[in-house]
Design a protein around this motif. Sequence first.
Motif, PDB file in Angstrom:
ATOM      1  N   GLN A  18       0.838  -1.206   0.000  1.00  0.00           N
ATOM      2  CA  GLN A  18       0.000   0.000   0.000  1.00  0.00           C
ATOM      3  C   GLN A  18       0.872   1.255   0.000  1.00  0.00           C
ATOM      4  N   ALA A  19       1.952   1.226   0.774  1.00  0.00           N
ATOM      5  CA  ALA A  19       2.861   2.383   0.840  1.00  0.00           C
ATOM      6  C   ALA A  19       3.489   2.668  -0.530  1.00  0.00           C
ATOM      7  N   ASP A  20       3.942   1.630  -1.201  1.00  0.00           N
ATOM      8  CA  ASP A  20       4.570   1.834  -2.514  1.00  0.00           C
ATOM      9  C   ASP A  20       3.563   2.387  -3.526  1.00  0.00           C
ATOM     10  N   ALA A  21       2.326   1.908  -3.424  1.00  0.00           N
ATOM     11  CA  ALA A  21       1.288   2.407  -4.340  1.00  0.00           C
ATOM     12  C   ALA A  21       0.974   3.876  -4.034  1.00  0.00           C
ATOM     13  N   PHE A  22       0.826   4.196  -2.749  1.00  0.00           N
ATOM     14  CA  PHE A  22       0.619   5.604  -2.356  1.00  0.00           C
ATOM     15  C   PHE A  22       1.756   6.483  -2.889  1.00  0.00           C
ATOM     16  N   GLU A  23       2.966   5.961  -2.774  1.00  0.00           N
ATOM     17  CA  GLU A  23       4.136   6.752  -3.166  1.00  0.00           C
ATOM     18  C   GLU A  23       4.079   7.142  -4.644  1.00  0.00           C
ATOM     19  N   GLN A  24       3.769   6.182  -5.499  1.00  0.00           N
ATOM     20  CA  GLN A  24       3.687   6.510  -6.931  1.00  0.00           C
ATOM     21  C   GLN A  24       2.543   7.482  -7.194  1.00  0.00           C
ATOM     22  N   LEU A  25       1.415   7.296  -6.487  1.00  0.00           N
ATOM     23  CA  LEU A  25       0.294   8.239  -6.645  1.00  0.00           C
ATOM     24  C   LEU A  25       0.720   9.637  -6.219  1.00  0.00           C
ATOM     25  N   GLY A  26       1.542   9.707  -5.176  1.00  0.00           N
ATOM     26  CA  GLY A  26       2.062  10.998  -4.716  1.00  0.00           C
ATOM     27  C   GLY A  26       2.975  11.630  -5.764  1.00  0.00           C
ATOM     28  N   TYR A  27       3.848  10.831  -6.327  1.00  0.00           N
ATOM     29  CA  TYR A  27       4.760  11.354  -7.357  1.00  0.00           C
ATOM     30  C   TYR A  27       3.986  11.867  -8.580  1.00  0.00           C
ATOM     31  N   GLN A  28       2.863  11.215  -8.851  1.00  0.00           N
ATOM     32  CA  GLN A  28       2.094  11.574 -10.051  1.00  0.00           C
ATOM     33  C   GLN A  28       1.223  12.814  -9.860  1.00  0.00           C
ATOM     34  N   ALA A  29       1.021  13.231  -8.609  1.00  0.00           N
ATOM     35  CA  ALA A  29       0.022  14.269  -8.324  1.00  0.00           C
ATOM     36  C   ALA A  29       0.524  15.663  -8.665  1.00  0.00           C
ATOM     37  N   GLU A  30      -0.312  16.419  -9.341  1.00  0.00           N
ATOM     38  CA  GLU A  30       0.003  17.825  -9.589  1.00  0.00           C
ATOM     39  C   GLU A  30      -0.361  18.670  -8.366  1.00  0.00           C
ATOM     40  N   SER A  31      -1.323  18.200  -7.594  1.00  0.00           N
ATOM     41  CA  SER A  31      -1.734  18.924  -6.392  1.00  0.00           C
ATOM     42  C   SER A  31      -0.775  18.613  -5.241  1.00  0.00           C
ATOM     43  N   SER A  32      -0.273  19.660  -4.608  1.00  0.00           N
ATOM     44  CA  SER A  32       0.606  19.450  -3.441  1.00  0.00           C
ATOM     45  C   SER A  32      -0.143  18.723  -2.335  1.00  0.00           C
ATOM     46  N   VAL A  33      -1.442  18.980  -2.251  1.00  0.00           N
ATOM     47  CA  VAL A  33      -2.247  18.366  -1.191  1.00  0.00           C
ATOM     48  C   VAL A  33      -2.334  16.856  -1.406  1.00  0.00           C
ATOM     49  N   TRP A  34      -2.569  16.448  -2.637  1.00  0.00           N
ATOM     50  CA  TRP A  34      -2.613  15.010  -2.936  1.00  0.00           C
ATOM     51  C   TRP A  34      -1.240  14.389  -2.666  1.00  0.00           C
ATOM     52  N   ARG A  35      -0.215  15.053  -3.164  1.00  0.00           N
ATOM     53  CA  ARG A  35       1.137  14.528  -2.968  1.00  0.00           C
ATOM     54  C   ARG A  35       1.445  14.341  -1.476  1.00  0.00           C
ATOM     55  N   ASN A  36       1.171  15.403  -0.707  1.00  0.00           N
ATOM     56  CA  ASN A  36       1.464  15.336   0.727  1.00  0.00           C
ATOM     57  C   ASN A  36       0.655  14.236   1.405  1.00  0.00           C
TER      58      ASN A  36
END
Length: 665
Positions: A488-506
Motif C-alpha cells: 500500500q505504501a509503494d502504491a501511495f508513493e507513486q500516486l504521490g509522485y504523479q500528483a500535480e496537487s501538493s495536497v494530494w502529494r502530501n
Amino acid sequence: MSEWNAQQKPASAETREIHRRFAERFGLDLTHTDNAEYALAKQHCILPLENYTVRDAQGGVVFDTADYAFLRQDAAADTVHPSLWLNGKSNALAGVFEVVPDKIYQVRGLDIANLTVIRSKTGWIVLDATSFPEVAAASLELLEQALGEPVRDRIRAVIVSHSHGDHFGGVAGVVSEEQTGDPAEGKIPVIVPAGFDEETVKENVFAGHAMGWRARYQFGFGLTPGAQGKVSAGIGVPGGRGSSAYVRPTDFIEEDTTRIIDGLEVVFQLTPGTEAPAEMNNYFPEYRAFWAAENCSGTLHNLYPIRGAQLRDSAAWWRFTIEALERYGKQSDVVFQAHNWPHYNTPEQPHGVEDYLRNTAAIYKHIHDRTLLYASLGKTAKETAKLISIPEGLERNWYTRPYYGSPEINSRAVYTKYLGFWNANPNEINPLTEPEEAALFVEYAGSAERVLELAERDFAAGRYDKAAKAAGYVVYTDPQNLKARYLQADAFEQLGYQAESSVWRNAYLSGAKELREPEHNGSAIRSRNSIIVKLSPRLLLDYLGIVTDGEKLADADERIRIHIVDPAQPGDAPYHGRSVGTTAEFVLHVYHGTLLYYEGHTEEALPYLSVTERDLPLLAIPGETEFFDRADTNAPEILHRIRDAVTDIAAKSQFPMFTANTVTL
Ligand SMILES: [Zn+2]
C-alpha cells in the motif's frame, strides 16, 4: 515482485510516462523547466535570500531557505509532477519583492503566506502577517534592510484579510497586544472582516484538535523537504514551525466601505463564505492595486481542504470575484495577494489583471455548474469527481492549475454542499465502518493472500489506486501484515509522485511514510489553549459543551446563573463588546448530559457562579487547577462534576488512519 520493503522507491516507468505526457501537452522542457508563473515569481526581487534562516528567541530554526534549495536545479525530478515542480520552484524563491515601486512590497518564501506592506502617509500598513511572529518580525527587519528606511516603528495599521492562522498567526511579530487599539489614541488598529473572531474560534477550537491532526496530510508535516518528499504547499513554500500567539482584532469591518488610514484611501470589499467564512479584499485607488486576500491565489484553491473545514461556497467565491472584477478590474494595474506573487497588466497582456480575476472566477463557476449538471443527471459525488474536466481555455492558465485544490475534490465539495454526503444508495444509509468494510472484503475474497496477489498484479500494471485500496483492506484487518503495508505504501508513493496537487502529494506520501514507519504516527498537536483563554463567554460555553463527556452528567438537570464580572486586575480588560462597568449573564443548564445555556437570562434565585471573562476558560482546560480559587460560587458541586467530565482530548485521542481506532471516552 515479492520483495516488499520499507524503502522509498524511485519513480516507476508508468509515473515517468505520466509526467512526460503532461510536459508534452503543456510544452514543458523537463530538463529546463520554466513557465509564465516562474517568470512572475522571479521578477522585482530587491533582496534575494538564498541562505537565510528564521530563528526563534531560543535560537531554534523556524524556517530555513536551504530546505528547498533542491528546487533550484533546472531539470524537474522525475518523482515530482513537472507542473508542481515549477510551482515549488517559484514558491521557494525567498526574498523581498517590489509589487509597486516605492509603495508596495512583499516578503515571500519564508512561510506558506506572504507578509505585505503598503505605504501610507507617514508609515506602513501591514496586510496579513504570515503564520508565525518570528517570520513576521524577520520580514519587517528584511524590509528595513531592503528599503533602507524604518518600517518596524512606523506601522500604522494591520489588516488581516481572513480567519486563517497563516494570516493572523504572525500579528504578534508586528504589534504587541498593548500597542493595538484606536488610532485616535495613538494605537495601531488590527482590522479584520466581520465575524473574524467567531470563525477563527470555530476553525481552530471547536474541531481544532481533529483538524490539527488531519492537517498533516494536507501539508505533509511529517515529510522531509526533497524530491521524494515535500516540494510545495501549492500556495507557498511549506511553512516551518514557530510560536503561536493570538492578538485580538480591534476593528471589525461590517460592510463594504472606504476608509482613510494614515492618509491612504483603502476600499474594503467583504467576501464572506469564500475561501474563509470571514474574508475581505482591499483596493488601493492611489496605487491602482487590488489585494485579492486569498480569493485569488495563483492556483485553483480548495472548496474543501482535506484538513477538514466547512465546505466553501463556490457560488459566493465566483460571484465576489466577478464583483471585484467589475468594481476594480479596470482601475487596477496589479493584483496581489497573501500567497504566491502578483499579476500585472503588461504590454503583451494589457488586461492581465482582469483576465486573472475572470479566469479565477470562471474555474470555480465551471466546477460548480458542471457538478450540479452531472448531479442532475443522477451521478454521485465520486462519479462527478471522475467526470469533471476543465475546458482547455481555462486549464492552460498556469495560475489556475490545481496546486492546492483539485477539480476532483472541489467537485465532490460542490456536490456535498448541495446534496450532502449520502450517495442515494441505501447501502450507505447506515454504512459499515472502514474496518468492517475491510473485513468483509477480505473475507469474501477468500484470504488476505488472495487480495494481495491481486493487488500485486494491479501494482505491476501501474494501477496504483486499485492496488492501494485492496492492500489497505488487508492492513485494516491485520496491521502487522508487512507485505500489505509496504505494498500500500509503494502504491501511495507513486500516486504521490504523479500528483500535480501538493495536497494530494502530501497526503499520499504522508500515508506511505506512516505505513512504513507506524511508530512515527503520533506527532504532537498544537495546543489550542492560547485561543481558548481568549474566547468570549458564549463561545467558551459552546466549547465547554463539546469537550464535556455528557454521559457523566446524564442524570443531572441543574441550572447555574453565570455572572461574568468586571476584571479583577488591571490589564484584564473586558473584551468582546462589553465595556467596563457592564456585566454579562448566562444561565448554564446541565440538562441530561447536555450543556444548554440561555444568554442574557437572569434569575436571582438560582445558584450562582461569578467569574471574570478571563477566568471562565479555566473551567474547560484539563489540568488547570485555579478555576475554583478564582471564581466565586455557591454551586461548587455541579461545577466540580462538569470539571471532572471535561475530556483531556490531547491525552486521549488517537488517529490511526489505516487501522481501527480503539479509543473510548
Ligand atoms: Zn492562507
